[in-house]
Design a protein around this motif. Structure first.
Motif, short mmCIF file in Angstrom:
data_model
loop_
_atom_site.label_atom_id
_atom_site.label_comp_id
_atom_site.label_asym_id
_atom_site.label_seq_id
_atom_site.Cartn_x
_atom_site.Cartn_y
_atom_site.Cartn_z
N PHE A 1 38.08 44.08 39.45
CA PHE A 1 39.41 43.81 40.00
C PHE A 1 39.85 44.91 40.98
O PHE A 1 41.03 45.27 41.07
CB PHE A 1 40.45 43.61 38.88
CG PHE A 1 40.10 42.46 37.99
CD1 PHE A 1 40.22 41.15 38.42
CD2 PHE A 1 39.60 42.69 36.70
CE1 PHE A 1 39.87 40.09 37.60
CE2 PHE A 1 39.24 41.63 35.88
CZ PHE A 1 39.37 40.33 36.33
N GLU B 1 43.20 41.45 34.82
CA GLU B 1 43.52 41.70 36.22
C GLU B 1 44.94 42.27 36.36
O GLU B 1 45.18 43.21 37.10
CB GLU B 1 43.41 40.36 36.97
CG GLU B 1 43.66 40.44 38.43
CD GLU B 1 43.45 39.07 39.10
OE1 GLU B 1 43.28 38.05 38.38
OE2 GLU B 1 43.46 39.03 40.35
N ASN C 1 46.08 45.66 37.98
CA ASN C 1 47.09 45.69 39.06
C ASN C 1 48.20 46.69 38.72
O ASN C 1 48.63 47.47 39.56
CB ASN C 1 47.72 44.31 39.27
CG ASN C 1 46.74 43.34 39.90
OD1 ASN C 1 45.67 43.74 40.35
ND2 ASN C 1 47.09 42.06 39.91
N HIS D 1 34.07 40.00 38.41
CA HIS D 1 35.30 40.08 39.22
C HIS D 1 35.40 41.43 39.95
O HIS D 1 36.51 41.85 40.33
CB HIS D 1 36.54 39.84 38.34
CG HIS D 1 36.68 38.41 37.91
ND1 HIS D 1 36.08 37.93 36.79
CD2 HIS D 1 37.30 37.36 38.49
CE1 HIS D 1 36.33 36.64 36.67
NE2 HIS D 1 37.07 36.26 37.68
#
Ligand code: UTP
Length: 408
Positions: A166, A125, A129, A163
């Motif tokens: 992300f 993640e 990011n 997820h």
């Protein structure tokens, strides 16, 4: 491959013990073992005969880096160049996530490590990011290829899916699997993981472009017309990916490759130093440096061999294409390798008991005609998570993340 063919081959290679349990296996086990035997690249085992050959280093000289102060002066033009390359769709990304992370001792892919304290924040993640900051600036997503190995591919894909990638556009993410190579004991005999399976391990982080070719994913690179690939490791939680400044500086340098480097913390720090060897870029490992080289200083007091690589490189795709036909050197590492003994009992060695074979990304730098070392500030961009505790651990990375204002 039939049993007879396998027998003949193994007899020739003096590895008949691999068939020791064959008669007791069910047909699926027999089939699995025969297909493993058929897929073995015997050059890997044969490389053991050169294990103790002396490494002849050529003439080593320092290679000047583009340093932080110069980057600061030229940052506007570098950024412009880099953002344009991203906008023009010239850059792709390769995340090297096929390693086993044995030092960390996690029983799942390293990228699934939760680096958060009060909330969940995964290594994968964090990388996404960091990437999104740059792709948002560029205004376009960048194709993102993730290398896994047979051992962690399913878990990795499942984790990204669950997820929702992300928040990165799913169509820009693809996974590919690197090859496995067999492990041996100190006598060069293949180790068995179970009666029907030879011990295999990922073939290192240097074979990624060849694996992309073998998996057919290179077609996507070619179709998209990518000209540069930014390749990086999974475990540096602070690293900048698709960094316009790095891309711009590399383009501006005219070099066919670029390497992010950090200023060494001490003369004998355990990092590979980017130098010139016989006029070509080369990474000299800390243990290959003489004390004299490691401590040599320039008139201004700076270490002569001052910049260590952090496994974040840019390579020009046309140069990577030429590497497809070249044999990557194999590095032999002494490791603790769980295996079964002659009676089929599982052994978990407490000390190293055999060899793993790995190609290394740093050899791709050696295969490039030139490379620009690009300095980054260690405290801002280098927080690797290698060990369970102490140096380069989750704890040290968390401290650096906090220092950089990241909420954990
Ligand atoms: P390391 O050399 O730190 O290896 O990998 P590792 O497997 O992660 O950890 P140890 O040595 O077992 O503790 C540097 C980078 O190269 C990738 C890793 O995932 C990491 O991003 N790598 C390594 C691969 O992708 N494949 C490999 O076969 C080896």
């Amino acid at each position: 491959m039939t049993y007879q063919e396998a027998y003949q081959l193994l007899e020739e290679k003096e590895q008949l013990h691999v068939l020791r349990f064959y008669d007791n296996l069910d047909s699926a086990g027999q089939e699995h073992l025969l297909s493993q035997i058929e897929s073995i690249d015997w050059r890997v085992i044969e490389s053991l005969s050169h294990k103790d050959d002396p490494v002849n280093k050529g003439n080593i000289e320092p290679l000047a880096a583009i340093e932080v102060s110069e980057i600061e002066e030229k940052k506007d033009s570098f950024r412009q160049l880099g953002l344009q390359a991203l906008l023009d769709g010239k850059v792709g990304l390769v995340l090297l996530a096929g390693g086993q992370g044995t030092r960390l001792g996690l029983d799942k892919p390293k990228g699934m490590l939760n680096v958060g304290i009060t909330k969940e924040l995964y290594l994968f993640e964090m990388l996404i990011n960091n990437l999104k900051k740059n792709t948002n600036d560029a205004g376009v997503p960048v194709p993102f290829y993730i290398m896994t190995s047979d051992k962690n591919n399913a878990d990795t894909i499942e984790f990204f899916e669950s997820h929702n990638y992300f928040g990165y556009p799913k169509d820009f993410i693809s996974f590919f699997v690197q090859e496995l190579v067999p492990c041996t004991d100190f006598q060069g005999k293949l180790l068995m993981e179970s009666p029907s399976s030879i011990c295999m391990s990922p073939n290192g982080n240097g074979g990624w472009y060849t694996s992309m070719y073998n998996c057919g994913i290179l077609e996507d690179v070619r179709k998209r017309g990518l000209e540069w690939i930014n390749v990086f490791s999974v475990d540096n939680v602070l690293q900048q990916i698709a960094d316009p400044l790095f891309i711009g500086a590399t383009l501006d340098s005219g070099c066919v490759s670029g390497a992010k480097v950090v200023r060494k913390a001490a003369p004998n720090e355990g990092v590979g130093v980017l130098c010139l060897e016989n006029g070509r870029p080369s990474i000299v490992e800390y243990y290959e440096m003489t004390d004299e080289m490691a401590n040599s200083r320039e008139e201004n007091g700076e270490l002569t061999y001052n910049f260590g690589v952090i496994l974040n490189y840019l390579f020009r795709v046309d140069v990577l294409e030429t590497m497809l036909s070249a044999d990557m050197p194999l590095h032999i590492a002494t490791k603790k390798i769980p295996h079964i003994d002659d009676n089929g009992n599982l052994i978990q060695p407490e000390s190293p008991n055999g060899y793993k074979f790995e190609t290394l990304a740093l050899d791709m730098v050696r295969m490039s005609k030139d490379c620009i070392p690009y300095e980054v500030v260690r405290e801002k961009e280098f927080a690797p998570i290698k060990n369970a505790s102490g140096v380069d651990s989750l704890e040290s990375a968390q401290a650096l993340m906090r220092q950089n204002g990241i909420k954990l």
